[in-house]
Design a protein around this motif. Structure first.
Motif, mmCIF file in Angstrom:
data_model
loop_
_atom_site.group_PDB
_atom_site.id
_atom_site.type_symbol
_atom_site.label_atom_id
_atom_site.label_comp_id
_atom_site.label_asym_id
_atom_site.label_seq_id
_atom_site.Cartn_x
_atom_site.Cartn_y
_atom_site.Cartn_z
ATOM 1 N N PHE A 79 42.846 54.688 29.031
ATOM 2 C CA PHE A 79 43.870 54.174 29.945
ATOM 3 C C PHE A 79 43.653 54.794 31.331
ATOM 4 C CE2 PHE A 79 45.742 54.470 25.687
ATOM 5 C CZ PHE A 79 46.029 53.133 25.451
ATOM 6 N N PRO A 80 42.763 54.202 32.114
ATOM 7 C CA PRO A 80 42.356 54.832 33.378
ATOM 8 C C PRO A 80 43.320 54.603 34.544
ATOM 9 C CG PRO A 80 41.110 52.822 33.028
ATOM 10 C CD PRO A 80 41.995 52.981 31.830
ATOM 11 N N SER A 81 44.571 54.310 34.277
ATOM 12 C CA SER A 81 45.533 54.175 35.369
ATOM 13 C C SER A 81 45.806 55.551 35.969
ATOM 14 C CB SER A 81 46.832 53.547 34.870
ATOM 15 O OG SER A 81 47.432 54.377 33.900
ATOM 16 N N PRO A 82 46.088 55.628 37.266
ATOM 17 C CA PRO A 82 46.218 56.939 37.935
ATOM 18 C C PRO A 82 47.257 57.862 37.307
ATOM 19 C CG PRO A 82 46.064 55.183 39.555
ATOM 20 C CD PRO A 82 46.185 54.506 38.229
ATOM 21 N N LEU A 83 48.451 57.347 37.035
ATOM 22 C CA LEU A 83 49.488 58.217 36.499
ATOM 23 C C LEU A 83 49.144 58.706 35.097
ATOM 24 C CD1 LEU A 83 52.798 56.504 37.687
ATOM 25 C CD2 LEU A 83 51.911 58.729 38.392
ATOM 26 N N MET A 84 48.627 57.828 34.259
ATOM 27 C CA MET A 84 48.302 58.227 32.896
ATOM 28 C C MET A 84 47.141 59.204 32.863
ATOM 29 S SD MET A 84 49.040 54.802 30.647
ATOM 30 C CE MET A 84 48.919 55.713 29.113
ATOM 31 N N ARG A 85 46.188 59.015 33.748
ATOM 32 C CA ARG A 85 45.072 59.968 33.832
ATOM 33 C C ARG A 85 45.562 61.333 34.302
ATOM 34 N NH1 ARG A 85 39.275 57.880 36.073
ATOM 35 N NH2 ARG A 85 38.379 57.647 33.975
ATOM 36 N N THR A 86 46.404 61.313 35.326
ATOM 37 C CA THR A 86 46.944 62.586 35.826
ATOM 38 C C THR A 86 47.798 63.266 34.770
ATOM 39 O OG1 THR A 86 46.950 61.718 38.089
ATOM 40 C CG2 THR A 86 48.336 63.645 37.639
ATOM 41 N N GLY A 87 48.651 62.483 34.122
ATOM 42 C CA GLY A 87 49.482 63.055 33.072
ATOM 43 C C GLY A 87 48.655 63.620 31.930
ATOM 44 N N SER A 88 47.601 62.914 31.541
ATOM 45 C CA SER A 88 46.728 63.399 30.474
ATOM 46 C C SER A 88 46.070 64.718 30.858
ATOM 47 C CB SER A 88 45.662 62.351 30.142
ATOM 48 O OG SER A 88 46.235 61.178 29.616
ATOM 49 N N ALA A 89 45.584 64.792 32.098
ATOM 50 C CA ALA A 89 44.956 66.034 32.565
ATOM 51 C C ALA A 89 45.953 67.186 32.559
ATOM 52 C CB ALA A 89 44.380 65.831 33.959
ATOM 53 N N LEU A 90 47.186 66.908 32.954
ATOM 54 C CA LEU A 90 48.211 67.959 32.957
ATOM 55 C C LEU A 90 48.566 68.402 31.538
ATOM 56 C CD1 LEU A 90 50.597 66.639 35.769
ATOM 57 C CD2 LEU A 90 49.143 68.681 35.853
ATOM 58 N N VAL A 91 48.623 67.460 30.600
ATOM 59 C CA VAL A 91 48.904 67.828 29.210
ATOM 60 C C VAL A 91 47.775 68.699 28.654
ATOM 61 C CG1 VAL A 91 49.128 66.954 26.857
ATOM 62 C CG2 VAL A 91 50.402 65.868 28.704
ATOM 63 N N ILE A 92 46.537 68.334 28.946
ATOM 64 C CA ILE A 92 45.397 69.140 28.484
ATOM 65 C C ILE A 92 45.474 70.547 29.057
ATOM 66 C CG2 ILE A 92 42.888 69.383 28.582
ATOM 67 C CD1 ILE A 92 42.812 66.248 28.594
ATOM 68 N N ALA A 93 45.745 70.646 30.353
ATOM 69 C CA ALA A 93 45.881 71.970 30.976
ATOM 70 C C ALA A 93 47.031 72.742 30.363
ATOM 71 C CB ALA A 93 46.079 71.811 32.485
ATOM 72 N N GLY A 94 48.161 72.063 30.134
ATOM 73 C CA GLY A 94 49.312 72.723 29.524
ATOM 74 C C GLY A 94 49.010 73.204 28.115
ATOM 75 N N THR A 95 48.226 72.425 27.373
ATOM 76 C CA THR A 95 47.863 72.819 26.017
ATOM 77 C C THR A 95 47.000 74.078 26.019
ATOM 78 O OG1 THR A 95 47.957 70.505 25.309
ATOM 79 C CG2 THR A 95 46.761 72.031 23.888
ATOM 80 N N LEU A 96 46.085 74.171 26.973
ATOM 81 C CA LEU A 96 45.269 75.386 27.079
ATOM 82 C C LEU A 96 46.135 76.596 27.420
ATOM 83 C CD1 LEU A 96 42.181 73.956 29.016
ATOM 84 C CD2 LEU A 96 42.359 74.475 26.565
ATOM 85 N N ILE A 97 47.121 76.392 28.277
ATOM 86 C CA ILE A 97 48.047 77.491 28.607
ATOM 87 C C ILE A 97 48.825 77.918 27.366
ATOM 88 C CG2 ILE A 97 50.116 78.095 29.923
ATOM 89 C CD1 ILE A 97 49.017 76.280 32.168
ATOM 90 N N VAL A 98 49.287 76.950 26.587
ATOM 91 C CA VAL A 98 50.037 77.263 25.366
ATOM 92 C C VAL A 98 49.181 78.105 24.419
ATOM 93 C CG1 VAL A 98 51.014 76.270 23.263
ATOM 94 C CG2 VAL A 98 51.600 75.295 25.482
ATOM 95 N N ALA A 99 47.917 77.696 24.223
ATOM 96 C CA ALA A 99 47.037 78.444 23.321
ATOM 97 C C ALA A 99 46.831 79.873 23.809
ATOM 98 C CB ALA A 99 45.701 77.722 23.189
ATOM 99 N N TRP A 100 46.640 80.028 25.120
ATOM 100 C CA TRP A 100 46.461 81.374 25.676
ATOM 101 C C TRP A 100 47.724 82.210 25.511
ATOM 102 C CZ3 TRP A 100 48.620 83.025 30.655
ATOM 103 C CH2 TRP A 100 48.270 84.340 30.970
ATOM 104 N N GLN A 101 48.877 81.610 25.799
ATOM 105 C CA GLN A 101 50.140 82.333 25.671
ATOM 106 C C GLN A 101 50.447 82.677 24.212
ATOM 107 O OE1 GLN A 101 52.093 83.635 27.823
ATOM 108 N NE2 GLN A 101 51.674 82.655 29.777
ATOM 109 N N LEU A 102 50.085 81.796 23.292
ATOM 110 C CA LEU A 102 50.286 82.087 21.879
ATOM 111 C C LEU A 102 49.506 83.342 21.485
ATOM 112 C CD1 LEU A 102 51.420 81.157 19.093
ATOM 113 C CD2 LEU A 102 49.275 79.888 18.802
ATOM 114 N N HIS A 103 48.263 83.424 21.939
ATOM 115 C CA HIS A 103 47.455 84.614 21.647
ATOM 116 C C HIS A 103 48.045 85.848 22.323
ATOM 117 C CE1 HIS A 103 43.991 87.147 20.932
ATOM 118 N NE2 HIS A 103 43.981 87.450 22.216
ATOM 119 N N ARG A 104 48.472 85.694 23.555
ATOM 120 C CA ARG A 104 48.979 86.828 24.330
ATOM 121 C C ARG A 104 50.299 87.349 23.793
ATOM 122 N NH1 ARG A 104 52.434 86.499 28.835
ATOM 123 N NH2 ARG A 104 52.490 88.413 30.085
ATOM 124 N N ARG A 105 51.190 86.440 23.390
ATOM 125 C CA ARG A 105 52.551 86.842 23.034
ATOM 126 C C ARG A 105 52.780 86.989 21.530
ATOM 127 N NH1 ARG A 105 56.640 85.342 27.029
ATOM 128 N NH2 ARG A 105 55.658 84.525 28.920
#
Length: 207
Positions: A79-105
């Motif tokens: 789904f290469p629409s601008p908003l969906m692409r941006t939202g997908s990228a943000l979810v991926i970044a957020g997921t990486l943050i969650v994994a890091w925070q899970l390990h840290r906390r």
């Protein structure tokens, strides 16, 4: 992404402790006398079981993070629409943050090198407190990093896709998503409360 069915869990709560609280309380009360090898073995086994639960819970969470990231990579391509692409990228970044925070906390901590019962009781209490703090704050480190991406992605779903798109749309769908996120926070806070009760009982018996 969370299934606390263990008070040790964010993310996934079931009862975290064996031997029972009463067993640990009795051991705590007798800390001023030499502990028997049997008592020390009980403490080590209880701590080991708790740590294995944390290990398996975190492994499941890391796997869930990987699956979510792969799904949203697929969405970015499909789904290469601008908003969906941006939202997908943000979810991926957020997921990486969650994994890091899970390990840290919320990762397990090394067992004590001291062979005394007091060290093992202090260790077990500290591990309960660590997991309690992680569970109490899931709104900021577990849900929070995902919210911007979910909002932007859903905005794209509502405004950029045609009628045949494979996503539920409308107010009801968005309210269900919000309700799930709120439920995750409340479930984890309840699990944190259960752990705090265990800690309070140990502290009361130690007085």
């Amino acid at each position: 992404m969370t299934r606390p069915d263990d008070p040790s869990a964010p993310c996934a709560p079931s009862a975290p402790a064996e031997p029972s609280d009463h067993t640990l309380q009795r051991l705590w009360q007798s800390q001023s006398t030499p502990a028997t090898e049997f008592a020390l073995d009980d403490l080590r086994r209880a701590a080991g079981r708790f740590q294995r639960r944390i290990l398996w819970r975190n492994a499941t969470e890391y796997l869930a993070c990987a699956v979510i990231a792969l799904v949203f990579v697929f969405y970015m391509v499909q789904f290469p629409s601008p908003l969906m692409r941006t939202g997908s990228a943000l979810v991926i970044a957020g997921t990486l943050i969650v994994a890091w925070q899970l390990h840290r906390r919320a990762s397990g901590q090394p067992a004590p090198t001291d062979r005394g019962a007091q060290s093992w009781l202090d260790y077990q209490r500290a591990q309960w407190a660590r997991q309690r703090d992680a569970l109490r704050s899931v709104a900021t480190w577990y849900i929070g990093p995902l919210v911007p991406g979910v909002i932007v992605f859903r905005w794209g779903v509502e405004t950029e896709l045609g009628p045949g798109a494979p996503f539920a749309r409308g107010l009801t769908a968005n309210l269900v998503i919000a309700a799930v996120l709120v439920a995750v926070v409340l479930f984890n806070r309840y699990a944190a409360h259960q752990l705090q009760q265990r800690i309070d009982r140990l502290d009361q018996e130690a007085r």
